[in-house]
Write a protein that holds these residues in place. Structure first.
Motif, PDB file in Angstrom:
ATOM      1  N   SER A  61       0.817  -1.224   0.000  1.00 36.69           N
ATOM      2  CA  SER A  61       0.000   0.000   0.000  1.00 36.69           C
ATOM      3  C   SER A  61       0.845   1.265   0.000  1.00 36.69           C
ATOM      4  CB  SER A  61      -0.921   0.000   1.223  1.00 36.69           C
ATOM      5  OG  SER A  61      -0.170  -0.079   2.423  1.00 36.69           O
ATOM      6  N   CYS A  62       2.076   1.177   0.479  1.00 38.04           N
ATOM      7  CA  CYS A  62       2.927   2.370   0.537  1.00 38.04           C
ATOM      8  C   CYS A  62       3.422   2.784  -0.848  1.00 38.04           C
ATOM      9  CB  CYS A  62       4.103   2.150   1.475  1.00 38.04           C
ATOM     10  SG  CYS A  62       5.042   0.650   1.160  1.00 38.04           S
ATOM     11  N   ILE A  63       3.233   1.952  -1.859  1.00 36.41           N
ATOM     12  CA  ILE A  63       3.578   2.373  -3.216  1.00 36.41           C
ATOM     13  C   ILE A  63       2.599   3.450  -3.682  1.00 36.41           C
ATOM     14  CG2 ILE A  63       3.728   1.630  -5.626  1.00 36.41           C
ATOM     15  CD1 ILE A  63       6.081   0.803  -3.844  1.00 36.41           C
ATOM     16  N   MET A  64       1.316   3.273  -3.354  1.00 36.45           N
ATOM     17  CA  MET A  64       0.318   4.275  -3.705  1.00 36.45           C
ATOM     18  C   MET A  64       0.327   5.445  -2.722  1.00 36.45           C
ATOM     19  SD  MET A  64      -0.933   3.194  -6.471  1.00 36.45           S
ATOM     20  CE  MET A  64      -2.275   4.373  -6.617  1.00 36.45           C
ATOM     21  N   LYS A  65       0.711   5.183  -1.481  1.00 38.03           N
ATOM     22  CA  LYS A  65       0.761   6.220  -0.456  1.00 38.03           C
ATOM     23  C   LYS A  65       2.136   6.172   0.221  1.00 38.03           C
ATOM     24  CE  LYS A  65      -4.202   6.300   0.532  1.00 38.03           C
ATOM     25  NZ  LYS A  65      -5.232   6.220   1.598  1.00 38.03           N
ATOM     26  N   PRO A  66       3.148   6.783  -0.406  1.00 43.26           N
ATOM     27  CA  PRO A  66       4.530   6.667   0.089  1.00 43.26           C
ATOM     28  C   PRO A  66       4.720   7.175   1.510  1.00 43.26           C
ATOM     29  CG  PRO A  66       4.480   7.573  -2.133  1.00 43.26           C
ATOM     30  CD  PRO A  66       3.071   7.553  -1.656  1.00 43.26           C
ATOM     31  N   GLU A  67       3.856   8.083   1.940  1.00 42.71           N
ATOM     32  CA  GLU A  67       3.978   8.605   3.301  1.00 42.71           C
ATOM     33  C   GLU A  67       3.743   7.516   4.343  1.00 42.71           C
ATOM     34  OE1 GLU A  67      -0.303   9.221   2.014  1.00 42.71           O
ATOM     35  OE2 GLU A  67       1.695   9.386   1.115  1.00 42.71           O
ATOM     36  N   LEU A  68       3.155   6.379   3.929  1.00 44.16           N
ATOM     37  CA  LEU A  68       2.911   5.257   4.840  1.00 44.16           C
ATOM     38  C   LEU A  68       4.070   4.261   4.859  1.00 44.16           C
ATOM     39  CD1 LEU A  68      -0.852   4.508   4.066  1.00 44.16           C
ATOM     40  CD2 LEU A  68       0.118   6.010   5.822  1.00 44.16           C
ATOM     41  N   CYS A  69       5.196   4.619   4.260  1.00 39.38           N
ATOM     42  CA  CYS A  69       6.368   3.737   4.242  1.00 39.38           C
ATOM     43  C   CYS A  69       6.685   3.248   5.660  1.00 39.38           C
ATOM     44  CB  CYS A  69       7.572   4.487   3.665  1.00 39.38           C
ATOM     45  SG  CYS A  69       9.125   3.577   3.776  1.00 39.38           S
ATOM     46  N   HIS A  70       6.907   1.929   5.790  1.00 40.60           N
ATOM     47  CA  HIS A  70       7.177   1.349   7.097  1.00 40.60           C
ATOM     48  C   HIS A  70       8.545   0.667   7.139  1.00 40.60           C
ATOM     49  CE1 HIS A  70       5.675  -2.469   5.221  1.00 40.60           C
ATOM     50  NE2 HIS A  70       4.819  -1.635   4.630  1.00 40.60           N
ATOM     51  N   PHE A  71       9.418   1.085   6.215  1.00 40.17           N
ATOM     52  CA  PHE A  71      10.765   0.509   6.164  1.00 40.17           C
ATOM     53  C   PHE A  71      11.482   0.689   7.505  1.00 40.17           C
ATOM     54  CE2 PHE A  71      15.279   0.432   5.360  1.00 40.17           C
ATOM     55  CZ  PHE A  71      15.450  -0.535   4.382  1.00 40.17           C
ATOM     56  N   HIS A  72      11.352   1.888   8.089  1.00 37.46           N
ATOM     57  CA  HIS A  72      12.051   2.199   9.335  1.00 37.46           C
ATOM     58  C   HIS A  72      11.543   1.366  10.518  1.00 37.46           C
ATOM     59  CE1 HIS A  72       8.437   4.655   9.175  1.00 37.46           C
ATOM     60  NE2 HIS A  72       8.480   4.758  10.482  1.00 37.46           N
ATOM     61  N   GLU A  73      10.373   0.738  10.340  1.00 33.31           N
ATOM     62  CA  GLU A  73       9.829  -0.126  11.387  1.00 33.31           C
ATOM     63  C   GLU A  73      10.332  -1.564  11.259  1.00 33.31           C
ATOM     64  OE1 GLU A  73       5.615   0.194  11.123  1.00 33.31           O
ATOM     65  OE2 GLU A  73       5.580   2.356  11.532  1.00 33.31           O
ATOM     66  N   GLY A  74      11.090  -1.815  10.195  1.00 35.43           N
ATOM     67  CA  GLY A  74      11.615  -3.159   9.984  1.00 35.43           C
ATOM     68  C   GLY A  74      10.601  -4.125   9.411  1.00 35.43           C
ATOM     69  N   THR A  75       9.525  -3.590   8.802  1.00 31.01           N
ATOM     70  CA  THR A  75       8.453  -4.451   8.293  1.00 31.01           C
ATOM     71  C   THR A  75       8.312  -4.377   6.776  1.00 31.01           C
ATOM     72  OG1 THR A  75       6.861  -2.667   8.748  1.00 31.01           O
ATOM     73  CG2 THR A  75       7.141  -4.373  10.438  1.00 31.01           C
ATOM     74  N   CYS A  76       9.300  -3.821   6.073  1.00 27.10           N
ATOM     75  CA  CYS A  76       9.245  -3.789   4.612  1.00 27.10           C
ATOM     76  C   CYS A  76       9.215  -5.222   4.079  1.00 27.10           C
ATOM     77  CB  CYS A  76      10.453  -3.045   4.052  1.00 27.10           C
ATOM     78  SG  CYS A  76      10.466  -2.933   2.239  1.00 27.10           S
ATOM     79  N   ARG A  77       8.362  -5.474   3.100  1.00 25.91           N
ATOM     80  CA  ARG A  77       8.241  -6.818   2.534  1.00 25.91           C
ATOM     81  C   ARG A  77       9.554  -7.296   1.922  1.00 25.91           C
ATOM     82  NH1 ARG A  77       2.544  -6.733  -0.909  1.00 25.91           N
ATOM     83  NH2 ARG A  77       1.103  -6.521   0.866  1.00 25.91           N
ATOM     84  N   GLU A  78      10.276  -6.383   1.290  1.00 28.52           N
ATOM     85  CA  GLU A  78      11.548  -6.711   0.632  1.00 28.52           C
ATOM     86  C   GLU A  78      12.530  -5.571   0.887  1.00 28.52           C
ATOM     87  OE1 GLU A  78      10.905  -8.844  -3.462  1.00 28.52           O
ATOM     88  OE2 GLU A  78       9.451  -7.209  -3.286  1.00 28.52           O
ATOM     89  N   PRO A  79      13.248  -5.606   2.004  1.00 27.00           N
ATOM     90  CA  PRO A  79      14.136  -4.496   2.353  1.00 27.00           C
ATOM     91  C   PRO A  79      15.154  -4.139   1.268  1.00 27.00           C
ATOM     92  CG  PRO A  79      13.872  -5.958   4.217  1.00 27.00           C
ATOM     93  CD  PRO A  79      13.213  -6.636   3.049  1.00 27.00           C
ATOM     94  N   GLU A  80      15.717  -5.133   0.591  1.00 27.70           N
ATOM     95  CA  GLU A  80      16.703  -4.838  -0.447  1.00 27.70           C
ATOM     96  C   GLU A  80      16.058  -4.096  -1.612  1.00 27.70           C
ATOM     97  OE1 GLU A  80      18.753  -8.339  -1.639  1.00 27.70           O
ATOM     98  OE2 GLU A  80      19.745  -8.621   0.305  1.00 27.70           O
TER      99      GLU A  80
END
Length: 272
Positions: A77-96
Motif C-alpha cells: 500500500s505504501c507504493i500508492m501512499k509513500p507517506e505510509l512507508c514502514h521501512f524504518h519499522e523493519g516491516t518492509c516486505r523486501e528491504p533490499e
C-alpha cells in the motif's frame, strides 16, 4: 498476425509526437505506423504473472498473481501512499528492493493531463511518468531524497491540488493550457508553513525547490473521440476498429478506447 504474447505497458519515446511500442511477450510493434489502419485485438483467455510467470485466473495490481501481489514490496500500500512507508519499522516486505527503489531521488511535479494535478516519480522516470499519464504539460517543482519524503510533500500539496487525472477528459483532449510556473509559485507561497515543517523534520537540503522550465508533449492522434466508450477484454475478449490515436497507455479505436496497462499479463493476439 502482428504480435502475440502477454502484455506489458507500452514503451513511449519522448518524440514529437510521442512514439509508442506495443510489447506483447517477445514481440515489439511500432504502433505509430498503424495509425489510420484497422486492428483486431483478441485475448486468448490466459493470464500470466509479470513477476513470476505463473498462470493466474485473475490479474492483481495490474499484472501480478495473488501470491506475488501479497508478497512483493512493489505491490504494498505504501507504493500508492509513500507517506505510509514502514521501512524504518523493519516491516518492509523486501528491504533490499526498498533500498534500491525507495531510497533514491524523487521528484514532486505539477502536470496537466485533464487539469492541474500534483504527482511524484523517481527522478530517472521523467518524462516517462508524464507520458504514461497522457500529460500535455509537466513541471518538476521539488526534489527530495526518498520516496517517503515525496509522499509527505505530495500530501501537503493535495490540500490545494488534485492528484487524479480525469481519464475521459484526457482522452477527449479537453484540456486548457495552464501556466504551471505561476501555479508552482502560488502553491509554494500558500504551502510555505507546511514545507518549513518538513525542512525542520528532514533537513533543509533534503527537500529542494526546483526552478526548471515546463515541458510539453504531443501524441500521435488523428482524431480525438467526442464520446469516450471503453472496451473491456474481460467482458468482450475480441475487439476491433481503426486506430485513431494513442495517448497515455490508451489505444483510441473508432469503436472505443482500451487501457492496455490495465491488461498487463493478459495473453493477446493483435492482427490487421
Amino acid at each position: 498476425m502482428l504480435a502475440s504474447g502477454c502484455l506489458t505497458k507500452m514503451s513511449i519515446e519522448p518524440a514529437t509526437p510521442a512514439r509508442y511500442t506495443l510489447r506483447a511477450g517477445e514481440a515489439r510493434l511500432p504502433l505509430n505506423d498503424y495509425l489510420g489502419k484497422p486492428l483486431s485485438l483478441r485475448w486468448t483467455g490466459a493470464i500470466a504473472c509479470t513477476h513470476c510467470g505463473r498462470p493466474s485466473k485473475k490479474s492483481f495490481g495490474q499484472g501480478y498473481c495473488y501470491p506475488c501481489f501479497k508478497r512483493l514490496a512493489q505491490c504494498d500500500s505504501c507504493i500508492m501512499k509513500p507517506e505510509l512507508c514502514h521501512f524504518h519499522e523493519g516491516t518492509c516486505r523486501e528491504p533490499e528492493w526498498g533500498e534500491r527503489f525507495c531510497f533514491q531521488p524523487h521528484i514532486v511535479y505539477l502536470a496537466n493531463a485533464s487539469g492541474l494535478k500534483v504527482g511524484i516519480t523517481r527522478a530517472n522516470q521523467m518524462p516517462t511518468r508524464w507520458l504514461d499519464q497522457g500529460a500535455v504539460q509537466a513541471l518538476p517543482i521539488i526534489a527530495v531524497d526518498s520516496r517517503q519524503q515525496s509522499g509527505f510533500v505530495e500530501v501537503l500539496f493535495k490540500n490545494e491540488v488534485s492528484d487524479r487525472t480525469n481519464w475521459r477528459a484526457m482522452l477527449k483532449n479537453d484540456t486548457a493550457e495552464i501556466d504551471l510556473a505561476a501555479e508552482r509559485d502560488r502553491l509554494l507561497t500558500t504551502l510555505a508553513p507546511g514545507l518549513e515543517e518538513l525542512h525542520e523534520r528532514f533537513g533543509q537540503d533534503a527537500i529542494r525547490v526546483l526552478d526548471e522550465p515546463a515541458q510539453r508533449f504531443t501524441y500521435p492522434v488523428l482524431e480525438y473521440p467526442t464520446k469516450v466508450v471503453s472496451h473491456n477484454l474481460d467482458k468482450t475478449p475480441a475487439i476491433e476498429g481503426v486506430l485513431m490515436g494513442i495517448k497515455g497507455q490508451y489505444l483510441m479505436l473508432d469503436s472505443g478506447v482500451i487501457n492496455l496497462r490495465k491488461y498487463t499479463g493478459y495473453e493477446i493476439e493483435l492482427m490487421v
